[in-house]
Motif scaffolding. Structure first.
Motif, PDB file in Angstrom:
ATOM      1  N   ASN A  16      21.330 109.340 -15.364  1.00 18.28           N
ATOM      2  CA  ASN A  16      22.690 109.560 -14.881  1.00 18.28           C
ATOM      3  C   ASN A  16      23.517 108.275 -14.877  1.00 18.28           C
ATOM      4  N   GLY A  17      22.961 107.207 -15.418  1.00 16.15           N
ATOM      5  CA  GLY A  17      23.735 105.991 -15.617  1.00 16.15           C
ATOM      6  C   GLY A  17      23.647 104.943 -14.533  1.00 16.15           C
ATOM      7  N   TRP A  18      22.745 105.111 -13.565  1.00 15.44           N
ATOM      8  CA  TRP A  18      22.601 104.121 -12.500  1.00 15.44           C
ATOM      9  C   TRP A  18      21.397 103.228 -12.763  1.00 15.44           C
ATOM     10  N   GLN A  19      21.525 101.965 -12.410  1.00 16.87           N
ATOM     11  CA  GLN A  19      20.416 101.023 -12.540  1.00 16.87           C
ATOM     12  C   GLN A  19      19.539 101.113 -11.298  1.00 16.87           C
ATOM     13  N   VAL A  20      18.223 101.184 -11.490  1.00 19.12           N
ATOM     14  CA  VAL A  20      17.288 101.255 -10.370  1.00 19.12           C
ATOM     15  C   VAL A  20      16.709  99.865 -10.122  1.00 19.12           C
ATOM     16  N   LEU A  21      16.844  99.398  -8.895  1.00 19.04           N
ATOM     17  CA  LEU A  21      16.297  98.109  -8.473  1.00 19.04           C
ATOM     18  C   LEU A  21      15.118  98.341  -7.537  1.00 19.04           C
ATOM     19  N   GLY A  22      14.295  97.307  -7.354  1.00 23.73           N
ATOM     20  CA  GLY A  22      13.206  97.373  -6.400  1.00 23.73           C
ATOM     21  C   GLY A  22      13.628  96.813  -5.051  1.00 23.73           C
ATOM     22  N   ALA A  23      12.911  97.199  -4.004  1.00 24.39           N
ATOM     23  CA  ALA A  23      13.205  96.655  -2.671  1.00 24.39           C
ATOM     24  C   ALA A  23      13.133  95.133  -2.681  1.00 24.39           C
TER      25      ALA A  23
END
Length: 292
Positions: A128-135
């Protein structure tokens, strides 16, 4: 340890399950100048997000999540906190982009391990176009480092238990089952399943009370990342409750993977562990003796 550097142009969103981790991430993001948007999972978070822009969302409601994110200018997402249950297939509400993947999503939810499910969730978010980051990208100070957190150090017997439990945890993780194992006197007495770490430690305490574990040997809990794990979700974590439950189970201490595990409430963990006479340490399996 270096703090978080804001790099995105849009807004950071935190998908928040239960526990303290989502709060730590939100506070770290706010300290870095972010205005984080919280998507609190219904029936899981149990936290008060009134101090933040937030919405409650069903755990399988991808369409609702997309609407909330698109309406709030979100471009980056962090997954954090525990999720008590997986959604039933009837609860899955896909976005238009993920509509064709519904069959594989339901199949994964029904039969996949936790890591498999989280990888699928990350793929859906990224689609959906969002970047996933880690905690750890937002709150790097939570990462465990090599060595003891407090004053208590593991002895020779403890280090043997660390090695045994670490190997058991590695093998368990390969099967995408759990992240933790307990070794007492060089014998594996418990492996973490879907019940989680605290419940596993309660089981160890019960076994100890029943005389099925020697009262003369203490033992160690080890938590490691699964070998195939995506480090952007579900890093092993410990906090004060872990230390208290380890003490109730009669253990000598806890070891977690340095650089790939989180220690919440670090100063309180240090205090409680020292008072209980337990060690808490980070290990690096690539170093002699784990770096201890």
């Amino acid at each position: 340890m270096a703090g978080y550097n804001r790099s995105g142009k849009g807004r950071l969103a935190i998908i928040a399950g239960s526990g303290l981790l989502p709060f730590y991430i939100a506070e770290a993001a706010r300290a870095a100048g972010e205005n984080p948007f919280i998507a609190a999972l219904k029936n899981d978070t149990g936290n008060d997000w009134s101090g933040y822009d937030h919405v409650e969302i069903g755990v399988g409601d991808f369409a609702g999540l997309a609407a909330a994110f698109n309406g709030s200018g979100v471009d980056r997402v962090v997954l954090s906190g525990a999720v008590a249950r997986r959604p039933e297939w009837r609860e899955v509400r896909p976005t238009f982009r993920s509509l064709l993947k519904v069959h594989s999503v339901v199949r994964t939810l029904m039969s996949g391990g936790d890591d498999t499910v989280l990888r699928m969730v990350i793929q859906l978010i990224e689609a959906n176009g969002w970047q996933v980051l880690g905690a750890q990208d937002i709150a790097p100070d939570l990462l465990a480092t090599v060595g003891a957190v407090g004053d208590v150090q593991p002895n020779t017997d403890d280090q043997r238990d660390i090695r045994q439990a670490a190997e058991a945890a590695r093998m368990l993780g390969t099967l995408d089952v759990g992240q933790g194992a307990v070794s007492v006197g060089g014998r594996i007495v418990a492996l973490e399943g879907v019940e989680g770490t605290d419940q596993m430690l309660t089981r160890v305490a019960d076994l100890r009370a029943e005389g099925r574990i020697s009262p003369r040997r203490r033992g160690v809990l080890v938590k490691l990342c699964k070998p195939q794990q995506d480090l952007r979700a579900d890093l092993p974590s410990i906090g004060v409750s872990t230390v208290l439950n380890a003490a109730k189970a009669g253990l000598a201490g806890i070891a977690v993977e340095a650089g790939r595990a989180l220690i919440l409430e670090r100063e309180e963990v240090r205090r409680v562990a020292d008072e209980a006479g337990l060690f808490v340490c980070g290990i690096d399996r690539g170093l002699p003796g784990g770096g201890l």
